[in-house]
Write a protein that holds these residues in place. Structure first.
Motif, PDB file in Angstrom:
ATOM      1  N   UNK A 157      46.583  30.708 -85.389  1.00 14.80           N
ATOM      2  CA  UNK A 157      46.667  31.382 -84.481  1.00 14.80           C
ATOM      3  C   UNK A 157      45.641  31.423 -83.664  1.00 14.80           C
ATOM      4  N   UNK A 158      44.300  31.264 -84.163  1.00 14.84           N
ATOM      5  CA  UNK A 158      43.389  31.282 -83.154  1.00 14.84           C
ATOM      6  C   UNK A 158      43.341  29.872 -82.317  1.00 14.84           C
ATOM      7  N   UNK A 159      43.721  28.831 -82.778  1.00 11.09           N
ATOM      8  CA  UNK A 159      43.728  27.532 -82.293  1.00 11.09           C
ATOM      9  C   UNK A 159      44.881  27.652 -81.121  1.00 11.09           C
ATOM     10  N   UNK A 160      45.953  28.516 -81.560  1.00 13.80           N
ATOM     11  CA  UNK A 160      47.492  28.710 -80.558  1.00 13.80           C
ATOM     12  C   UNK A 160      46.589  29.281 -79.568  1.00 13.80           C
ATOM     13  N   UNK A 161      46.030  30.442 -79.641  1.00 12.62           N
ATOM     14  CA  UNK A 161      45.456  31.119 -78.408  1.00 12.62           C
ATOM     15  C   UNK A 161      44.559  30.285 -77.720  1.00 12.62           C
ATOM     16  N   UNK A 162      43.635  29.733 -78.044  1.00 10.02           N
ATOM     17  CA  UNK A 162      42.489  28.681 -77.322  1.00 10.02           C
ATOM     18  C   UNK A 162      43.318  27.838 -76.321  1.00 10.02           C
ATOM     19  N   UNK A 163      44.238  27.064 -77.087  1.00  7.90           N
ATOM     20  CA  UNK A 163      45.029  25.829 -76.408  1.00  7.90           C
ATOM     21  C   UNK A 163      45.870  26.662 -75.141  1.00  7.90           C
ATOM     22  N   UNK A 164      46.406  27.823 -75.462  1.00  9.02           N
ATOM     23  CA  UNK A 164      47.389  28.328 -74.470  1.00  9.02           C
ATOM     24  C   UNK A 164      46.561  28.848 -73.160  1.00  9.02           C
ATOM     25  N   UNK A 165      45.347  29.270 -73.193  1.00 12.51           N
ATOM     26  CA  UNK A 165      44.478  29.881 -72.163  1.00 12.51           C
ATOM     27  C   UNK A 165      43.540  29.174 -71.529  1.00 12.51           C
ATOM     28  N   UNK A 166      43.449  27.920 -72.177  1.00 12.25           N
ATOM     29  CA  UNK A 166      42.465  27.218 -71.630  1.00 12.25           C
ATOM     30  C   UNK A 166      42.805  26.074 -70.620  1.00 12.25           C
ATOM     31  N   UNK A 167      42.097  26.182 -69.395  1.00 15.62           N
ATOM     32  CA  UNK A 167      42.581  25.345 -68.190  1.00 15.62           C
ATOM     33  C   UNK A 167      41.494  24.736 -67.351  1.00 15.62           C
ATOM     34  N   UNK A 168      41.525  24.160 -66.235  1.00 21.60           N
ATOM     35  CA  UNK A 168      40.512  23.575 -65.450  1.00 21.60           C
ATOM     36  C   UNK A 168      39.165  24.555 -65.208  1.00 21.60           C
ATOM     37  N   UNK A 169      38.087  24.218 -65.625  1.00 24.06           N
ATOM     38  CA  UNK A 169      37.026  24.993 -65.289  1.00 24.06           C
ATOM     39  C   UNK A 169      36.459  26.128 -66.211  1.00 24.06           C
ATOM     40  N   UNK A 170      37.568  26.235 -67.346  1.00 27.08           N
ATOM     41  CA  UNK A 170      37.406  27.406 -68.175  1.00 27.08           C
ATOM     42  C   UNK A 170      36.263  27.335 -69.045  1.00 27.08           C
TER      43      UNK A 170
END
Length: 205
Positions: A157-170
């Motif tokens: 679930x930690x991985x899922x959240x990180x991948x979901x919300x990380x985008x350009x410039x994060x």
């Protein structure tokens, strides 16, 4: 209680702090708090090396004093260093004079213009005093909080959240700490793999 994605309102309330970088560039800014320590920090270094990724490490001064060899390896590997106070002080619960002195004690061990307040908690008066002390200081917050410090959070679930919300410039926060290691060990290589496949680069602040 914590939010994985930093809300826009908080960024607006503290515009003098840095929350993310250029959104037009396909770049992620990985950051690691609370090290350097044995086992965990070397794991991070080896994992980053596999993906030719650079990161910014916000170091606790006391940990630098205890583990100078690991600290020197951070520098040798080309990563950036940031101040995280000497004793991981929470600004909201610390008087300004003590906070600034603790910052300076850590600063004496590292040459950096980067600072991240532990817990993301800092008073406006402390911001003013730190910038008066070091005019070139950049106070770095984050765009995405991995939650790897949360012992109730399942690694997947930690991985899922990180991948979901990380985008350009994060600016993404992980922790090279024993408390976070179970989740970090699972998440970091998998996230790097996914981001690399998606064409992201990894840069220092």
């Amino acid at each position: 209680m914590y939010l994985i994605k930093t809300p826009w309102l908080l960024k607006k309330l503290y515009p003098q702090l840095i929350w993310n970088m250029n959104r037009e560039r396909r770049v992620i800014y990985l950051t690691f708090d609370d090290g350097p320590i044995p086992v965990v920090t070397p794991f991070v270094l080896e994992t980053l090396k596999k993906y030719n990724a650079k990161a910014t490490f916000f170091c606790i001064g006391d940990n630098i004093s205890k583990h100078p060899d690991i600290y020197q390896q951070l520098i040798a590997d080309g990563h950036a260093i940031g101040n995280h106070t000497y004793n991981h002080l929470k600004g909201w619960e610390t008087d300004d004079n003590t906070y600034v002195q603790n910052f300076q004690k850590a600063s004496d061990l590292m040459l950096t213009s980067l600072f991240r307040p532990p817990y993301g908690r800092i008073k406006r008066s402390q911001i003013r005093q730190l910038k008066a002390l070091q005019p070139d200081l950049r106070i770095i917050m984050w765009d995405v909080l991995s939650g790897d410090f949360d012992t109730t959070l399942k690694p997947a679930n930690c991985l899922k959240g990180v991948l979901k919300y990380t985008s350009n410039g994060a600016i993404v926060v992980f922790h090279d700490s024993l408390k976070a290691f179970e989740r970090l060990e699972y998440v970091l290589p998998r996230a790097l793999e996914e981001w690399a496949k998606a064409g992201f680069e990894f840069a220092i602040l």
